[in-house]
Every structure is written in structure tokens, then in C-alpha cells.
Design an enzyme around this catalytic site. Sequence first.
Site, PDB file in Angstrom:
ATOM      1  CB  ALA B  12     -11.454  -8.965  19.103  1.00 22.79           C
ATOM      2  NE  ARG B  23      -1.705 -20.704  15.027  1.00 19.91           N
ATOM      3  CZ  ARG B  23      -2.641 -19.768  15.118  1.00 19.91           C
ATOM      4  NH1 ARG B  23      -3.911 -20.085  15.306  1.00 19.91           N
ATOM      5  NH2 ARG B  23      -2.340 -18.484  15.023  1.00 19.91           N
ATOM      6  CB  CYS B  44     -16.978  -3.709  13.185  1.00 17.83           C
ATOM      7  SG  CYS B  44     -15.630  -3.514  14.344  1.00 17.83           S
ATOM      8  CG  ASP B 302     -12.602  -2.486  22.594  1.00 14.19           C
ATOM      9  OD1 ASP B 302     -11.591  -2.418  21.867  1.00 14.19           O
ATOM     10  OD2 ASP B 302     -13.762  -2.573  22.136  1.00 14.19           O
ATOM     11  CG  ASN B 324      -8.780  -9.294  16.034  1.00 12.65           C
ATOM     12  OD1 ASN B 324      -8.995 -10.491  15.947  1.00 12.65           O
ATOM     13  ND2 ASN B 324      -9.747  -8.403  16.005  1.00 12.65           N
ATOM     14  CE1 TYR B 448      -1.924   7.511 -13.183  1.00 10.16           C
ATOM     15  CE2 TYR B 448       0.051   6.997 -14.453  1.00 10.16           C
ATOM     16  CZ  TYR B 448      -1.219   7.536 -14.378  1.00 10.16           C
ATOM     17  OH  TYR B 448      -1.802   8.094 -15.488  1.00 10.16           O
ATOM     18  CD1 TRP B 456       2.071  14.343  -9.853  1.00 12.20           C
ATOM     19  CD2 TRP B 456       3.338  13.920  -8.059  1.00 12.20           C
ATOM     20  NE1 TRP B 456       3.343  14.804 -10.110  1.00 12.20           N
ATOM     21  CE2 TRP B 456       4.144  14.565  -9.030  1.00 12.20           C
ATOM     22  CE3 TRP B 456       3.912  13.556  -6.840  1.00 12.20           C
ATOM     23  CZ2 TRP B 456       5.490  14.854  -8.823  1.00 12.20           C
ATOM     24  CZ3 TRP B 456       5.252  13.849  -6.634  1.00 12.20           C
ATOM     25  CH2 TRP B 456       6.039  14.489  -7.608  1.00 12.20           C
TER      26      TRP B 456
END
Lengths: 473, 473
Positions: B12, B23, B44, B302, B324, B448, B456
Site C-alpha cells: 500500500a 503521476r 485486509c 506499517d 495509502n 436524519y 438524534w
Amino acid sequence: MTETFVIVGGDAAGMSAASKAKRDDPDLEVVVFEKGEWVSYGACGLPYYVKGEIQSLESLVSVTPEEFREERGIDLRTGHEVVAIDPDERTVTAESPSGEVVQPYDHLLLATGAEAVVPPIEGTDREGVYTLGSMSDGKELREYVARARTGESFQQPDRGPACRYLEDCAGPVAVVGGGYVGIEMAEALAANDFEVTLFQRGDRLLKGFSEATSDRVVTHLEEQSVDVRLGAEVQKIAGDDIVEAVVTPTARIPVEMVLLGTGVRPRTALAEDAGIELGSTGAIATDAYRETNVPDVYAAGDCAEAFHVVTGEPTYAPLALTANRHGRAVGQTVGGTPTEGGGVAGTAAVKAFDVEAARTGLLDLEEGRAAGFDPVAETITAKSRAGYYPEGGDVTVTLTADRDTGRVLGASLVSEYGEGAVHRSHAIVGALEEDATVFDLENYDLAYAPPFNTTWDPVLVAAKVLGGNLRSA
Amino acid sequence: MTETFVIVGGDAAGMSAASKAKRDDPDLEVVVFEKGEWVSYGACGLPYYVKGEIQSLESLVSVTPEEFREERGIDLRTGHEVVAIDPDERTVTAESPSGEVVQPYDHLLLATGAEAVVPPIEGTDREGVYTLGSMSDGKELREYVARARTGESFQQPDRGPACRYLEDCAGPVAVVGGGYVGIEMAEALAANDFEVTLFQRGDRLLKGFSEATSDRVVTHLEEQSVDVRLGAEVQKIAGDDIVEAVVTPTARIPVEMVLLGTGVRPRTALAEDAGIELGSTGAIATDAYRETNVPDVYAAGDCAEAFHVVTGEPTYAPLALTANRHGRAVGQTVGGTPTEGGGVAGTAAVKAFDVEAARTGLLDLEEGRAAGFDPVAETITAKSRAGYYPEGGDVTVTLTADRDTGRVLGASLVSEYGEGAVHRSHAIVGALEEDATVFDLENYDLAYAPPFNTTWDPVLVAAKVLGGNLRSA
């Protein structure tokens, strides 16, 4: 000496204020006048009651009148319509079947709400024309649906089965207006096998959302067999006593029922009569504490303005959370702790069949320019979960920011229902509330795991792309 | 003159940096050394591959080596292990089957990642003991599952069907460690009909989350027939060549496979050998631009520390988004635009069967005090949708704030899967990133509508309750 807090209106803002004030200051006498019988109800649930997903109107009530009276010690008087306020004498006058009451106040809250707008066209008074604002509206609509489904709608029994066009259809009906109420009611009616035509005057639905959101919702409504007519101004609702057709400049669509979902306007007559000022939006003007120009007279909820978190200017965004929050803030203020209750971002969410959408902040570029920004928008579509994960869909995010500062101005999100467009909007509301930039937002350490998003949540993808545009501009 | 950007590690952080740098500056020569064959893969997703929900390992790869080479113009060299860095000469030395390469660099990124920790107990070298860190680990585990389900696991064919205890069970297996990997693998194995015992040394699972979250996850795992053993320190993995049992101070549980999910540690040997400093967490120390103490040498992902958005202090939170984001930031910096890439909040999400959970910020009260705060926590449970809405569940939110300032410090949320604990955490991440208080948070104008929350949102309920406690304290 005991002070008295009088509240006009027993729904979200009024009862939130009553409950909070009494809890914070148990010595306070709290009197609520509500002209109807229902208090503290979830009007937002009415479409689902009409649809048949909610079985009783009572279940929309979060706290009953008895609970307010007996458990919360609030003097709640239903069936009492306040007809006058005398700010000099500090009294309100209420009428009820048992006579007139003149009630003195030390603090007064106007929580009179909003009413459905009936557009000025011919025929809105015919039988079969509905709005959806109150509990009784919901009751009537549900009764209509039940009658129609058993072949007993208005035009029965003399005209045969309700549905004139499709065997399995309960009847052709019209929804006028492509806002939340119109869309939710289109779903509620279609789910009951009505043939639904939705008329929208403008060129897209959900005009407060982004075009990308509107387009996806239109496509989905059409997939669900709703006949969406954009740019279709309703000129007349034809019929004799009973509605027979909706007439636009180019068509006459026979229907047996019309639901008007053409917005709401604040109920302000009582305030105006008492010399309480309205703002430029037409709703009651208040300061940050929701106090009006008349000392100790507050206004909150759908009858009042609020300040926009992005522009800082007054705006009219009549929605449930604001009513609850501002009502509660007034209650807390009257209860002894002056509380502002915050601004509004115009945040709203809607479910349309199997699609969900949310919007927040300033999206319209003209509106953004009027507020002094140089708004730039970007729309991206990204996966709702990891690309390799077996479930998931697409989330489309439109994000708007100011060109010079990068400040996030607003967003509109849409996804399949359950794929998180609405809850993902929470991240952007946070950014708006805190005046964050897209450069801040793209670095937000949002939660990630394959069943919930791609490594860069769609919100972050939007911020990254928009941020890249601003950097390279 | 063309500059060269060398990257050690092709997952990553490394590939994000490579792609972004190339780029932004197409003239840059970008060389990536990856010791294995896989690059840019979604580790993952491995539990879902083992579970059988993802059919091919290749689908975890977001961009293939060919695409990096041909479409993105990156000189990606798989099968090349970097064995030395010479900061004075500005070279790295890599070994490959075809010999040794000495590669000069102008900019260097260490993205060496982390490795699964194998606890110092007897028997971790027996056949049938696995970790889950790499693609090859995932491949081996999936092969094991396939063998076991067809009656051909390790102890076959001499010992009969794999499952010794239950007719429908593919065999008793152990998961050691109650973090995300342990929980996701418990789900993956249970879904394949294994009888799973999960051993956790401490007194609760998901120790970085709140107790309320941990408790709900434990209850749910038990409902799913996972035998959760808390306070169960594994002393030994017994057996001859092949694993036979997990031994704790109080029990000996026969198993035919053990999955070690006991955390990861940063791969730092290469950096240390080159005189690059580690931080107090044991990971490579960097500044806000991820540059190490050696000029033009960066570390991200990591293997590196990052700054915590709440404390401002270095922390070690090895997760995919950070890798990332920081990799990309380094790429952007090397590509000509110095970019910080932001801090981390320790945000994490996990799905455990039909429950989802997220955490962010500082939750542990001791940790909060060590960082100079006076943390106060509150836990609430609220409905995930309007109470009257026909679907929905409960969201439990633990929110932590500083007593004096009200600043939001952290949160942990848990709900049924699909009821939005994870996406709702986005609101709190926003508050953390912007140093907001609970008083700010309780006024957030969150979206909501009845199909998505109560008026709430549960996040607001938590802020309201915690804010109330702080006000009255």
C-alpha cells in the site's frame, strides 16, 4: 417566586423545550398549549404509516400526553389554540372548547411549526386531494389506501374496480412535488400497488441535492415503475367534486387521488400579530439563543429561522433535528443555562425505494457565490465496500468547496439503500461544522475494513479528487 | 537531470507513493523493490478469501505488476530483497535470483511493512500453526480449509475424518488473539463449520475498543458457537510434528490447527542497520512529512510511526488507510509538492459475524491521563433507526472527552452489521480531527430520516449525555 414558561405548540420543538426546562428547573411552571390532540409525534414517520410498514399512528408518538403530565410535571393543554399574544402584559390568550384562557408568562416559546403549502391552482379543494403534514392527514391517507385496495375508493362503487388501467393496480394516483415528501409518498403508494405519476415543476427531483443524486433517484423511481414527469407544471386538478385528472400544459393524466408534496411554510400569523419580527426567509427571526426581537419570547422549530453553519446567515431549514435541538436549547436557557443550540447545515436524508441519499451545506453554485464563495464542485462514484468484497454497490458523492480557501461548502451523496450514503455524510457535516478544508477532509482517518468501504472511503475519494483540482488550478 | 525515487516494499504505502510521484512528475525515475511476487494487495481481504467469500487471491490485487510497469511507467522489480542502504553513498543493495543490484537514489522510501508476531511459546513451529499476514499465508490457510472440509487435513488419513467431536464440524481449531485478525478468522473458520475456540490472554477482546463494544462482540461470538476463552494465556502448542492441542494454565484443548492473531510488529531491521532512528514505539520515527532522521529517506505505512491527531505524539497504528495516505503524501512530496498527509486517530473497524464495530481516538482512560487529559467516558445505547421503523437494532456508543475543556477524545461504537456503527464513527473522526468539543458535537446537524436513525443520531445522544455530565460536574 415561581416563574412560568409558556409554550405554543406541542410537537418537537415545544415538547423538547418543555421537558428540558422542567428537568433543569423543577420549580418552573411549564404550560404547553397545543391546538390539536397529538403531541410529540414523529411526522417524518407518516409516509411509512401510509405505506403500511407502521401499524398504528400511536407508535409515532414518542411521549404521550399522560406521560408529559404525570411523569414530567408539564401542564399540557391539548385542544387549546393560542389566538393572541400580548407582549406588554406578558400573556397569551388561548381558546378551547371549554372557553378562553388568558395565561401569563415569564418566558414564552413559539413552536407553531409549519404547514403544508397548497399551490394556487384550481381544484385543490376537490375530494381526493391530500397533503401530508399532520397526524390526521396521515390517518386520512391510510384510510384512502385501505379503501382503494379493497375497491372502495372515491369513485366507487359506481365506476367498478379502483384501478382503471392495470389488473394488479389499485388505481392511478398523482404525487405533485419531487421533494422528500413527494418521493417518500411515491414509494408508499407504489408499494401498495398504485400506479404513480410524479409531477415536478422543475427539471429535476430533490432540487436541494446534487444533479448526480437527483438523476440517480429519478432512474431508480422509473425502475420502480413510477412515472416521473420533470418540467411538468400542474395547472389544474380536474374533476367535479372528486378529482379526475391532473392537467399540465402538455398532458391530462387521469387519476383518482392527488398528493400535494409542494413544501411547507412557517406558521407565523400569531407572531406577526404580536409584533414579532420575521426574517428575510419569512420565518420568525431570532438571535443565536432563539430569542425574538421581543424580550423573553423565543421561537424554535419549523416556524423559525436558524443560522447556517457555512454562511453564518439566517436560513429556513424546517427539519426534525433542528426543532428538537433548538427546542431543547431554549428549554435549557429558560431552565437557567443560556444555550445557543448551534446552527444548521441544511442536512437532509431521504430513502427512495432501494436508494438512499443525503445532502448538507451549500451545493448550489449560485447560492455559494451569493454567500461570497467561489464554489467548485466535483462528483465521483466509488465502491461502497472493498471491490473484492462479495456485496456492495456504488456511492456517488458530489463535494463542493471554495476555490480560494479549499473550505468544504457542501455535499450530496447517493447509494443503494444500506450502502451508507446517509451515514457517510456525517463526516462531511463534521467538516462543515468545523470550517475544515478539503485538504483537511482528505486526511481524515476514517474507519476502514473491507465490509464497510474501500481503503479510501468514497468521502475521502471525493475530497482527494476535489483537493487535487484545487491544487492544480 | 533525471532524479531517481527508490521505494523498498511494493504494498500500500510503496505503490501509492510510486504511483503518485510518477503521476506528478513523469520525468522522475521510480524504482520499486519488492521481495515477494505480490504487490498492491488488500491484505485486509485475506480473512474473506479464507472464508470462501472471495474466490481468487488475484482479486485482492488492486493494480497488477504489469499495470504498474506498462501503464504507470514504474520500474517495479519483484523478487528483489533490499539487504542494505548506504545513506552516504545514497544507494540501496538488492538481492534477487539473478544477482545483486546496487541502485542509486535521490529520494528513498522505506515501506517495508509489518510482520505477524509469533509469541514466544513452545510449539509455534509445528505443522498446523498459521499466521495471517501475507498473501501466501492466505493461500495456505485456504488450502487447509479446503483439505479439512474434505477430510484431508493434517492428521489425515491415519486418524479418520477431520472433525473429532461433531458430525457436521470440520475440526476443532484454535484462534489465539482477540484482535481484528483473530475475530475475522474466527468468523472465517466458523463459517466453514470448524469448531472454533478463541484464546485471549487479556480479560476482553478488541482491547483498543470500549468494554461495551468488547462485551457485545463476545456475546455475539458465543451466539455463533465460538468458544471464547478470556484470560486464557496460551502456554504451549502441544503435539509432535503436527499440532495436537492448545495448553493454558487451566485447560488442554485438542485442536488440529492454530491461527496466531497476536498482532504485528514493524519491519525495521533494514532501517536500523542504516542508522535510521526508531521512535519510542519501536517503529521508524519520521517528521510530519514522513522523512526520517536521514535526509531524503522517508518511511511510511506499517513500518513507521505517525502523529496522533489527539495527542500530537508519535504513535504506531499500522492500518491500510494510513499506509495509502502517507505513501501518497510522500509520492506527492517527492513529485514536487511537499505534503504532510495528516495524522492518525487510531481509527479501526471490524465485522464479527453479524456485528460491526469501530473505534477512534483515545479511549483508554489511563492513556488519556498520560496524554495530559482528564478523560470522562459515557456509554449509551440507542436505536439505529426510528423506534417505530420496522427494521433496525441497537447502536452502543462509548464517547470520551476531557473534563475541563469538553474536547472529544475518542469513541467506540458497536451495532448489528448494517446498522451503521462504522459509518457513524465518521462523525466522531471529524470532531477529533478538528479538536471539537462534545458541546460542538451535540449540535452537529447530522442527517436524519426514520430509515437511518432516530432524530438524534446515537452519536448525538452520546454527546448530549456526556455533555450534560460535564456541564453538571
